[in-house]
Design a protein around this motif. Structure first.
Motif, PDB file in Angstrom:
ATOM      1  N   GLY A 122      75.746  -1.034  12.540  1.00  0.00           N
ATOM      2  CA  GLY A 122      76.818  -0.555  11.675  1.00  0.00           C
ATOM      3  C   GLY A 122      77.094   0.913  11.896  1.00  0.00           C
ATOM      4  N   PHE A 123      78.286   1.313  11.486  1.00  0.00           N
ATOM      5  CA  PHE A 123      78.708   2.703  11.625  1.00  0.00           C
ATOM      6  C   PHE A 123      79.800   2.945  10.611  1.00  0.00           C
ATOM      7  CE2 PHE A 123      81.470   5.993  13.401  1.00  0.00           C
ATOM      8  CZ  PHE A 123      80.561   6.973  13.790  1.00  0.00           C
ATOM      9  N   ALA A 124      79.773   4.103   9.974  1.00  0.00           N
ATOM     10  CA  ALA A 124      80.826   4.484   9.037  1.00  0.00           C
ATOM     11  C   ALA A 124      81.116   5.960   9.226  1.00  0.00           C
ATOM     12  CB  ALA A 124      80.410   4.197   7.597  1.00  0.00           C
ATOM     13  N   CYS A 125      82.352   6.348   8.953  1.00  0.00           N
ATOM     14  CA  CYS A 125      82.766   7.729   9.163  1.00  0.00           C
ATOM     15  C   CYS A 125      83.827   8.091   8.139  1.00  0.00           C
ATOM     16  CB  CYS A 125      83.307   7.888  10.580  1.00  0.00           C
ATOM     17  SG  CYS A 125      83.562   9.594  11.105  1.00  0.00           S
ATOM     18  N   VAL A 126      83.690   9.267   7.519  1.00  0.00           N
ATOM     19  CA  VAL A 126      84.676   9.741   6.553  1.00  0.00           C
ATOM     20  C   VAL A 126      85.016  11.191   6.877  1.00  0.00           C
ATOM     21  CG1 VAL A 126      83.695   8.233   4.774  1.00  0.00           C
ATOM     22  CG2 VAL A 126      83.036  10.644   4.830  1.00  0.00           C
ATOM     23  N   GLY A 127      86.167  11.627   6.385  1.00  0.00           N
ATOM     24  CA  GLY A 127      86.521  13.027   6.551  1.00  0.00           C
ATOM     25  C   GLY A 127      87.985  13.225   6.820  1.00  0.00           C
ATOM     26  N   ALA A 128      88.356  14.484   7.003  1.00  0.00           N
ATOM     27  CA  ALA A 128      89.749  14.839   7.245  1.00  0.00           C
ATOM     28  C   ALA A 128      90.131  14.693   8.714  1.00  0.00           C
ATOM     29  CB  ALA A 128      89.995  16.284   6.793  1.00  0.00           C
ATOM     30  N   GLY A 129      89.148  14.570   9.596  1.00  0.00           N
ATOM     31  CA  GLY A 129      89.416  14.433  11.022  1.00  0.00           C
ATOM     32  C   GLY A 129      89.705  12.998  11.417  1.00  0.00           C
ATOM     33  N   ASN A 130      89.713  12.755  12.720  1.00  0.00           N
ATOM     34  CA  ASN A 130      90.066  11.438  13.252  1.00  0.00           C
ATOM     35  C   ASN A 130      88.872  10.495  13.187  1.00  0.00           C
ATOM     36  OD1 ASN A 130      90.947   9.209  14.655  1.00  0.00           O
ATOM     37  ND2 ASN A 130      91.658  10.325  16.443  1.00  0.00           N
ATOM     38  N   VAL A 131      88.705   9.850  12.049  1.00  0.00           N
ATOM     39  CA  VAL A 131      87.591   8.918  11.894  1.00  0.00           C
ATOM     40  C   VAL A 131      87.881   7.582  12.567  1.00  0.00           C
ATOM     41  CG1 VAL A 131      87.069  10.028   9.694  1.00  0.00           C
ATOM     42  CG2 VAL A 131      88.262   7.860   9.693  1.00  0.00           C
ATOM     43  N   ASN A 132      89.159   7.266  12.751  1.00  0.00           N
ATOM     44  CA  ASN A 132      89.505   5.977  13.342  1.00  0.00           C
ATOM     45  C   ASN A 132      88.959   5.860  14.762  1.00  0.00           C
ATOM     46  OD1 ASN A 132      91.116   3.420  13.168  1.00  0.00           O
ATOM     47  ND2 ASN A 132      92.104   4.321  14.943  1.00  0.00           N
ATOM     48  N   ARG A 133      89.038   6.940  15.526  1.00  0.00           N
ATOM     49  CA  ARG A 133      88.506   6.915  16.893  1.00  0.00           C
ATOM     50  C   ARG A 133      87.018   6.614  16.894  1.00  0.00           C
ATOM     51  NH1 ARG A 133      88.984   9.897  22.184  1.00  0.00           N
ATOM     52  NH2 ARG A 133      86.818  10.168  22.891  1.00  0.00           N
ATOM     53  N   GLN A 134      86.295   7.290  16.001  1.00  0.00           N
ATOM     54  CA  GLN A 134      84.845   7.100  15.974  1.00  0.00           C
ATOM     55  C   GLN A 134      84.482   5.664  15.611  1.00  0.00           C
ATOM     56  OE1 GLN A 134      83.813   9.951  17.054  1.00  0.00           O
ATOM     57  NE2 GLN A 134      85.713  11.033  16.536  1.00  0.00           N
ATOM     58  N   ALA A 135      85.145   5.133  14.586  1.00  0.00           N
ATOM     59  CA  ALA A 135      84.843   3.767  14.145  1.00  0.00           C
ATOM     60  C   ALA A 135      85.244   2.745  15.200  1.00  0.00           C
ATOM     61  CB  ALA A 135      85.545   3.480  12.819  1.00  0.00           C
ATOM     62  N   ALA A 136      86.363   2.984  15.871  1.00  0.00           N
ATOM     63  CA  ALA A 136      86.800   2.045  16.904  1.00  0.00           C
ATOM     64  C   ALA A 136      85.814   2.010  18.066  1.00  0.00           C
ATOM     65  CB  ALA A 136      88.195   2.424  17.398  1.00  0.00           C
ATOM     66  N   GLU A 137      85.302   3.186  18.472  1.00  0.00           N
ATOM     67  CA  GLU A 137      84.303   3.227  19.537  1.00  0.00           C
ATOM     68  C   GLU A 137      83.083   2.388  19.162  1.00  0.00           C
ATOM     69  OE1 GLU A 137      83.367   7.333  20.095  1.00  0.00           O
ATOM     70  OE2 GLU A 137      85.408   7.859  20.680  1.00  0.00           O
ATOM     71  N   MET A 138      82.612   2.578  17.942  1.00  0.00           N
ATOM     72  CA  MET A 138      81.398   1.879  17.521  1.00  0.00           C
ATOM     73  C   MET A 138      81.656   0.397  17.257  1.00  0.00           C
ATOM     74  SD  MET A 138      78.747   3.658  17.760  1.00  0.00           S
ATOM     75  CE  MET A 138      78.029   5.304  17.716  1.00  0.00           C
ATOM     76  N   ALA A 139      82.873   0.052  16.857  1.00  0.00           N
ATOM     77  CA  ALA A 139      83.192  -1.369  16.686  1.00  0.00           C
ATOM     78  C   ALA A 139      83.044  -2.106  18.013  1.00  0.00           C
ATOM     79  CB  ALA A 139      84.603  -1.538  16.137  1.00  0.00           C
TER      80      ALA A 139
END
Length: 564
Positions: free
Chosen positions: A400-417
């Motif tokens: 699992g992986f989760a990311c929050v914040g004002a930056g580009n969290v979608n990129r991080q979550a997509a990589e880990m997905a």
């Protein structure tokens, strides 16, 4: 040979996708789509942004990317599908292979034969039997009609008060919409924190941000009654006795699969309450398929069935159902790992796979790590993100992986997905070759950096704890030596205010005499994001200290009040 007759029930996401796919693959098929609502192919995930006014034109929620409204004429001309709106299916006769329908506007009824039937009946909002739920001013946000009503209320009630019951995806998106529209909003969540797909370390950061934007967040308590006068909402009473005045209550505690037709037809329901389907989206009747919010699907990590009411999955499932209805059971939907993302004011919250809590509930032994930092280099206008990774202890497989914040969290979550879908380990991801240029990412992308942290922990090169765990130790009466290794200017601008000692990292080797005399004394080292905290741990351990912990994510991940 007679034409194949395909009937699809439901016209929001899975239904239109299934109908279009079936007709595209068999142009001779007679494909009919029946929709109870007056609209088709509604972008329901856009409802909160329509309520806030960010989406100004209602028609855009019904349009293709080039702006063509997806109405019955569009489906007939562009797709070759007969789409009947305002038409409710009232029964399925499996023996005769017909569906009974009724038109609300005229009362007209009829029967439609099928060779293959696809159920895409969606979901229904959960509305618990709370006293006062029938009052005017109590609503949900599950239909375009709901969105129309909320938009009108929000536009007319600037300065008014609203209570949102439920702090999940829809609840928090609606919170933002109503705050943006000028209302005073309180979110009431019965669970300990909002966004239950996140672990507390990240959910509390989102709560902190929402409060900073003007929302009131109440957690750990439910609603016992909706108060009213003259048939209208005047407030809510919480389970602890508190009363909150308001003129609007939005029920956003989740959805249930809409399985009434399937149940009445004798189709098998699964353990979760959704329609049971196999990988081909076939129900217990080989001539009936089902897709979207009404079905239960396989969790690819736990191997157990789950409900996954997400628009992207509904489209994927509908595509499989539509293909199999005309070509036979060749296409498969393998299940889901549970990926999602939502916007909460200037923050985004994304997750994929299992949270730590859900991984442990599923029986996994896990190692976790938290990382805080920029999404791109500072000289390119970086914004902060905080992530958490969950890894299987024995194998290093990413769960699992989760990311929050004002930056580009979608990129991080997509990589880990994609890493999770590929069964990759931390070691695999730690050396992943990703595209890099300063406008788009760091040289070592944030997600890879998170993998490095947990890799260090698993190899015994770092001892770390989350900010929430450190705060829990302090609240329990422990008195670790809190070592802040930032610079003096940073310390003056913001600090924990919990009796910490400031020793800048560059001075630490020369000031070891200021550390506890007992080399076994507990020390918690940190900085803004704890990269320097990790360096401090290395220095202290080389000097003989044996009980040093890095506060993962540093002050950037601290979800509680800071002294300024």
């Amino acid at each position: 040979m007679s034409k194949k007759r395909i009937v699809v029930i439901g016209g929001t996401a899975a239904g239109p996708k299934a109908a279009a796919r079936a007709k595209r693959l068999d142009q001779t098929a007679e494909v009919t789509l029946l929709q109870k609502a007056p609209e088709l192919s509604m972008a329901s995930c856009g409802y909160p942004y329509y309520v806030s006014g960010e989406v100004r034109d209602r028609a855009m929620l019904l349009a293709t990317p080039v702006g063509v409204v997806r109405d019955p004429a569009f489906f007939a001309g562009a797709k070759g599908v007969a789409a009947l709106v305002g038409t409710e299916v009232t029964a399925i006769d499996r023996a005769a292979r017909t569906v009974a329908w009724k038109r609300a506007a005229t009362g007209e009824t009829g029967h439609l034969p099928y060779d293959k039937l696809i159920l895409a009946t969606g979901s229904m909002p959960k509305v618990p039997p709370i006293p006062g739920r029938e009052l005017a001013g109590v609503t949900t946000l599950s239909s375009l009609a709901d969105a129309d009503g909320l938009r009108a209320v929000a536009a007319a009630a600037k300065g008014g008060q609203a209570v949102i019951v439920g702090g999940g995806l829809i609840g928090m998106e609606t919170c933002e919409a109503l705050v943006t529209a000028g209302m005073a909003v309180t979110v009431v969540e019965a669970l300990p924190h909002i966004l239950s797909f996140l672990d507390p370390e990240l959910a509390l950061l989102v709560e902190k941000h929402a409060r900073a934007k003007g929302a009131t967040i109440v957690t750990g308590v439910g609603i016992s009654e909706i108060l009213g006068a003259a048939g209208k909402v005047t407030g809510v009473r919480l389970a602890d006795g508190r009363e909150l005045p308001c003129s609007l209550v939005v029920m956003a505690i989740g959805v249930s699969p809409n399985v009434a037709l399937a149940k009445a037809a004798g189709l098998t329901l699964g353990a979760t309450g959704g329609i049971a389907v196999n990988a081909h989206m076939t129900t217990s009747d080989p001539d009936i398929y089902a897709a979207g919010d009404c079905v239960e699907v396989l969790n690819r990590l736990t191997g157990k069935p789950m409900l996954a009411p997400y628009g992207d999955l509904a489209n994927l499932e509908g595509r499989v159902a539509g293909e199999n209805a005309v070509l036979g059971d060749k296409a498969t939907f393998p299940g889901t790992i549970g990926s999602g993302i939502c916007k909460v004011f200037d923050f985004a919250a994304a997750s994929t796979g299992l949270s730590e809590r859900r991984a442990r509930e599923a029986g996994f032994e896990v190692v976790t790590a938290i990382n805080a930092g920029p999404d791109i280099p500072g000289f390119m206008g970086a914004k902060p993100v905080v992530s958490k990774i969950v890894v299987e202890a024995g194998t290093g497989r990413i769960l699992g992986f989760a990311c929050v914040g004002a930056g580009n969290v979608n990129r991080q979550a997509a990589e880990m997905a994609m890493a999770i879908l590929g069964g990759l380990t931390v070691d695999d991801v730690a050396m992943a070759d990703l595209p890099y240029a300063p406008p788009y990412s760091l040289a070592i992308d944030h997600a890879i950096g998170t993998a490095h942290i947990v890799q260090n922990k698993m190899r015994g090169l770092m001892q770390g704890q989350s900010c929430v765990a450190v705060k829990g130790r302090l609240d329990a009466g422990e008195t670790p030596f809190l070592l802040d290794v930032r610079g003096p200017k940073e310390f003056e601008e913001m600090r924990l205010g919990l009796g910490e000692t400031l020793v800048p990292l560059g001075q630490l080797r020369k000031r070891l005499g200021e550390m506890p005399a007992d080399k076994n004394a507990p020390i918690v080292a940190y900085c803004k994001v704890s990269m320097r905290g990790y360096e401090a741990e290395s220095i202290l351990e080389a000097a003989g200290y044996t009980n040093v912990t890095v506060m993962e994510g540093g002050l950037a991940a601290w979800p509680f009040a800071l002294e300024k």
